[in-house]
Design a protein around this motif. Structure first.
Motif, PDB file in Angstrom:
ATOM      1  N   PRO A   1       0.834  -1.215   0.000  1.00  0.00           N
ATOM      2  CA  PRO A   1       0.000   0.000   0.000  1.00  0.00           C
ATOM      3  C   PRO A   1       0.867   1.262   0.000  1.00  0.00           C
ATOM      4  CG  PRO A   1      -0.750  -1.553   1.658  1.00  0.00           C
ATOM      5  CD  PRO A   1       0.569  -2.072   1.159  1.00  0.00           C
ATOM      6  N   ASP A   2       0.341   2.317  -0.585  1.00  0.00           N
ATOM      7  CA  ASP A   2       1.025   3.601  -0.609  1.00  0.00           C
ATOM      8  C   ASP A   2       0.838   4.264   0.745  1.00  0.00           C
ATOM      9  OD1 ASP A   2       2.184   5.994  -1.126  1.00  0.00           O
ATOM     10  OD2 ASP A   2       0.790   6.624  -2.689  1.00  0.00           O
ATOM     11  N   GLY A   3       1.956   4.483   1.457  1.00  0.00           N
ATOM     12  CA  GLY A   3       1.888   5.085   2.788  1.00  0.00           C
ATOM     13  C   GLY A   3       2.149   6.569   2.801  1.00  0.00           C
ATOM     14  N   ARG A   4       2.085   7.234   1.646  1.00  0.00           N
ATOM     15  CA  ARG A   4       2.249   8.684   1.614  1.00  0.00           C
ATOM     16  C   ARG A   4       0.941   9.326   2.087  1.00  0.00           C
ATOM     17  NH1 ARG A   4       4.960  12.919  -0.998  1.00  0.00           N
ATOM     18  NH2 ARG A   4       6.457  11.464  -1.907  1.00  0.00           N
ATOM     19  N   ILE A   5       1.013  10.052   3.197  1.00  0.00           N
ATOM     20  CA  ILE A   5      -0.171  10.693   3.787  1.00  0.00           C
ATOM     21  C   ILE A   5       0.053  12.192   3.734  1.00  0.00           C
ATOM     22  CG2 ILE A   5      -1.694  10.808   5.794  1.00  0.00           C
ATOM     23  CD1 ILE A   5      -0.267   8.141   6.688  1.00  0.00           C
ATOM     24  N   SER A   6      -0.815  12.902   3.066  1.00  0.00           N
ATOM     25  CA  SER A   6      -0.603  14.323   2.839  1.00  0.00           C
ATOM     26  C   SER A   6      -0.733  15.121   4.134  1.00  0.00           C
ATOM     27  CB  SER A   6      -1.607  14.855   1.815  1.00  0.00           C
ATOM     28  OG  SER A   6      -2.910  14.920   2.393  1.00  0.00           O
ATOM     29  N   PRO A   7      -0.091  16.294   4.189  1.00  0.00           N
ATOM     30  CA  PRO A   7      -0.232  17.146   5.375  1.00  0.00           C
ATOM     31  C   PRO A   7      -1.685  17.493   5.677  1.00  0.00           C
ATOM     32  CG  PRO A   7       1.608  17.891   4.055  1.00  0.00           C
ATOM     33  CD  PRO A   7       0.918  16.839   3.253  1.00  0.00           C
ATOM     34  N   ASP A   8      -2.488  17.768   4.663  1.00  0.00           N
ATOM     35  CA  ASP A   8      -3.893  18.112   4.893  1.00  0.00           C
ATOM     36  C   ASP A   8      -4.644  16.973   5.561  1.00  0.00           C
ATOM     37  OD1 ASP A   8      -3.580  20.620   3.830  1.00  0.00           O
ATOM     38  OD2 ASP A   8      -4.358  20.105   1.848  1.00  0.00           O
ATOM     39  N   VAL A   9      -4.340  15.739   5.154  1.00  0.00           N
ATOM     40  CA  VAL A   9      -4.998  14.583   5.777  1.00  0.00           C
ATOM     41  C   VAL A   9      -4.512  14.417   7.213  1.00  0.00           C
ATOM     42  CG1 VAL A   9      -5.190  12.067   5.718  1.00  0.00           C
ATOM     43  CG2 VAL A   9      -5.447  13.385   3.612  1.00  0.00           C
ATOM     44  N   LEU A  10      -3.222  14.566   7.431  1.00  0.00           N
ATOM     45  CA  LEU A  10      -2.666  14.387   8.769  1.00  0.00           C
ATOM     46  C   LEU A  10      -3.256  15.367   9.763  1.00  0.00           C
ATOM     47  CD1 LEU A  10       1.109  13.802   7.976  1.00  0.00           C
ATOM     48  CD2 LEU A  10      -0.475  12.141   8.963  1.00  0.00           C
ATOM     49  N   ARG A  11      -3.530  16.589   9.318  1.00  0.00           N
ATOM     50  CA  ARG A  11      -4.016  17.629  10.230  1.00  0.00           C
ATOM     51  C   ARG A  11      -5.375  17.286  10.816  1.00  0.00           C
ATOM     52  NH1 ARG A  11      -1.224  22.363  10.031  1.00  0.00           N
ATOM     53  NH2 ARG A  11      -2.965  23.454  10.960  1.00  0.00           N
ATOM     54  N   ASN A  12      -6.115  16.420  10.164  1.00  0.00           N
ATOM     55  CA  ASN A  12      -7.451  16.061  10.643  1.00  0.00           C
ATOM     56  C   ASN A  12      -7.635  14.549  10.717  1.00  0.00           C
ATOM     57  OD1 ASN A  12      -9.029  18.788  10.764  1.00  0.00           O
ATOM     58  ND2 ASN A  12      -7.944  18.847   8.806  1.00  0.00           N
ATOM     59  N   ALA A  13      -6.524  13.855  10.954  1.00  0.00           N
ATOM     60  CA  ALA A  13      -6.553  12.398  11.021  1.00  0.00           C
ATOM     61  C   ALA A  13      -6.629  11.911  12.456  1.00  0.00           C
ATOM     62  CB  ALA A  13      -5.306  11.826  10.347  1.00  0.00           C
ATOM     63  N   THR A  14      -7.044  10.672  12.624  1.00  0.00           N
ATOM     64  CA  THR A  14      -6.929   9.974  13.903  1.00  0.00           C
ATOM     65  C   THR A  14      -5.692   9.091  13.819  1.00  0.00           C
ATOM     66  OG1 THR A  14      -9.316  10.002  14.319  1.00  0.00           O
ATOM     67  CG2 THR A  14      -8.013   8.366  15.504  1.00  0.00           C
ATOM     68  N   ILE A  15      -4.746   9.347  14.693  1.00  0.00           N
ATOM     69  CA  ILE A  15      -3.437   8.697  14.638  1.00  0.00           C
ATOM     70  C   ILE A  15      -3.199   7.929  15.931  1.00  0.00           C
ATOM     71  CG2 ILE A  15      -0.941   9.100  14.474  1.00  0.00           C
ATOM     72  CD1 ILE A  15      -1.567  11.635  12.896  1.00  0.00           C
ATOM     73  N   ASP A  16      -2.650   6.739  15.794  1.00  0.00           N
ATOM     74  CA  ASP A  16      -2.251   5.957  16.972  1.00  0.00           C
ATOM     75  C   ASP A  16      -0.887   6.477  17.421  1.00  0.00           C
ATOM     76  OD1 ASP A  16      -1.960   4.121  18.946  1.00  0.00           O
ATOM     77  OD2 ASP A  16      -1.923   2.355  17.649  1.00  0.00           O
ATOM     78  N   VAL A  17      -0.883   7.388  18.410  1.00  0.00           N
ATOM     79  CA  VAL A  17       0.341   8.051  18.859  1.00  0.00           C
ATOM     80  C   VAL A  17       1.074   7.161  19.862  1.00  0.00           C
ATOM     81  CG1 VAL A  17       1.301  10.091  19.985  1.00  0.00           C
ATOM     82  CG2 VAL A  17      -0.699  10.319  18.486  1.00  0.00           C
ATOM     83  N   PRO A  18       2.360   6.877  19.624  1.00  0.00           N
ATOM     84  CA  PRO A  18       3.116   6.060  20.587  1.00  0.00           C
ATOM     85  C   PRO A  18       3.228   6.754  21.940  1.00  0.00           C
ATOM     86  CG  PRO A  18       4.263   6.197  18.473  1.00  0.00           C
ATOM     87  CD  PRO A  18       3.160   7.209  18.422  1.00  0.00           C
ATOM     88  N   ALA A  19       3.561   5.970  22.956  1.00  0.00           N
ATOM     89  CA  ALA A  19       3.729   6.515  24.305  1.00  0.00           C
ATOM     90  C   ALA A  19       4.833   7.549  24.325  1.00  0.00           C
ATOM     91  CB  ALA A  19       4.045   5.388  25.287  1.00  0.00           C
ATOM     92  N   TRP A  20       4.681   8.567  25.179  1.00  0.00           N
ATOM     93  CA  TRP A  20       5.656   9.634  25.316  1.00  0.00           C
ATOM     94  C   TRP A  20       6.673   9.276  26.387  1.00  0.00           C
ATOM     95  CZ3 TRP A  20       5.495  14.074  22.300  1.00  0.00           C
ATOM     96  CH2 TRP A  20       4.349  14.220  21.513  1.00  0.00           C
ATOM     97  N   PRO A  21       7.939   9.658  26.201  1.00  0.00           N
ATOM     98  CA  PRO A  21       8.925   9.460  27.274  1.00  0.00           C
ATOM     99  C   PRO A  21       8.480  10.194  28.536  1.00  0.00           C
ATOM    100  CG  PRO A  21      10.026  10.048  25.223  1.00  0.00           C
ATOM    101  CD  PRO A  21       8.561  10.249  24.995  1.00  0.00           C
ATOM    102  N   THR A  22       8.666   9.585  29.671  1.00  0.00           N
ATOM    103  CA  THR A  22       8.182  10.171  30.919  1.00  0.00           C
ATOM    104  C   THR A  22       9.101  11.251  31.471  1.00  0.00           C
ATOM    105  OG1 THR A  22       9.238   8.390  32.178  1.00  0.00           O
ATOM    106  CG2 THR A  22       6.941   8.072  31.550  1.00  0.00           C
TER     107      THR A  22
END
Length: 389
Positions: free
Chosen positions: A89-110
């Motif tokens: 699959p093509d994994g290029r995600i445009s900035p416009d899509v990213l700005r309003n996407a639901t993203i699985d964000v990894p855990a942040w360093p504590t």
């Protein structure tokens, strides 16, 4: 696609504007921390993203080692089938899509300002993070610069995006994204995050080489709000190994920065006992340490008690008392990685009920010049004050 140009993506505030965050660095502000939700009157988020790209300093030497930051569990696109030849699959995600996407964000360093993790829905490039038990003030997560390349060498393009959790500086991580065969955005993992000795990442300087290495520009200090502390910037490369990103090129450590240190401390409760002749007496235990960076000549411990709370007894080290009642003492610096514990005595009128008590620690030179803290988000304390009868 390889060696692609980074797309600079400044945030757009939702509904035409966003609350202006308060100053929140590690000195002379701890007693006010619980009121920050009311006092959100400082510079906007755009200041952080502007300052995030500042350049200063040089680079050191080194070779490939594992990444300093474990990546989140990967869910990359599938490899082309050996039998059907179906492309990945093509994994290029445009900035416009990213700005309003639901993203699985990894855990942040504590060991930094943290943001939301897991499934996060962005709106116009940002998300408001409500106060929590560790950071009792609002902050924002923002989508930053974007770049592209074939990270997993499957013949298709993936996306690397800078995600920040900020309030006049804060946490930063580069996150690799892909799409699955259903077209949904999936997260490969964290490429690199601001943690440990890495305190800032210049997302605008990132790129992906022809062999899939994500090159990132990292620094040993994050400037904010007019700060002119010297920074050391380095270029480091990170490669996908099938399950996570690991550092494979560039320096593996920073040279000493004489302007930067990292101290830390823990504090117990300030417990006042029964009233005796109209006065209550109590003690506070504080453990101080030097974590990394330049070893200070001495430590400066600042007490910010509410009116009515005063030092008690004769066992205090030499102390400076400000007109507002704040107390400052100088303490020897423990060996790096070691700690030292002190007990301080206080008193207050038996009828007092105000229990605000802030505490902060900084390192200083022999001449009394305060060093910059590489991690201003660690060690901010509001001491719990209570009474027993």
């Amino acid at each position: 696609m390889s060696e692609s140009t980074t797309i600079q993506l400044p945030p757009v505030p939702p509904d035409g504007g966003s609350p202006e965050p308060p100053p929140h660095r590690r000195w002379i502000r701890v007693a006010l921390i619980t009121a920050l939700a009311v006092l959100l009157v400082a510079a906007p988020l755009a200041l952080y993203l502007l300052l995030n790209g500042e350049d200063s300093g040089g680079s050191g030497g080194g070779g490939p080692v594992p990444s300093e930051v474990p990546s989140a569990s990967a869910v990359p696109s599938g490899q082309p089938s050996a039998t059907t030849g179906v492309p990945a699959p093509d994994g290029r995600i445009s900035p416009d899509v990213l700005r309003n996407a639901t993203i699985d964000v990894p855990a942040w360093p504590t060991d930094n300002l943290t943001g939301l993790s897991g499934r996060v829905a962005f709106h116009n490039g940002q998300v408001l993070i409500p106060p929590d038990s560790r950071f009792p003030f609002e902050r924002h997560m923002v989508i930053g610069a974007v770049t592209y390349g074939d990270l997993d060498r499957d013949g298709a393009t993936e996306t690397v995006v800078q995600i920040s959790a900020v309030i006049q500086g804060g946490g930063v991580q580069l996150v690799a994204l892909d799409r699955n065969r259903a077209g949904a955005i999936v997260t490969m993992g964290t490429v690199v995050a601001a943690t440990g000795a890495i305190r800032d990442i210049d997302g605008a300087a990132g790129r992906v080489t022809g062999d899939g290495v994500v090159e990132a520009r990292v620094a040993d200090f994050q400037r904010c709000c007019g700060d002119e502390t010297p920074q050391t910037w380095q270029k480091r490369g990170y490669t996908w190994d099938g399950s996570r990103f690991r550092q494979t090129t560039g320096p593996v450590s920073f040279p000493p920065n004489p302007s930067v240190t990292e101290t830390g401390f823990d504090a117990g409760e300030l417990v006042f006992g029964p009233a005796v002749d109209g006065v209550r007496h109590g003690t506070l235990t504080v453990t101080v340490r030097h974590v990394r960076g330049t070893r200070p000549h001495h430590l400066v411990l600042l007490f910010e008690p509410a009116p009515g709370i005063e030092r008690d007894g004769s066992s205090w080290p030499p102390v400076q008392v400000a007109p507002n009642g704040h107390l400052t003492v100088e303490l020897p610096t423990p060996a790096t990685g070691a700690s030292a514990t002190y007990t301080f005595a206080f008193r207050r009128p038996a009828t007092a009920t105000d229990d605000e008590f802030g505490l902060d620690l900084r390192g200083a030179t022999a001449g009394g010049v305060l060093l910059s803290e590489s991690n201003p988000w660690d060690g901010q304390h509001r001491v719990t004050v209570r009474t027993t009868d």
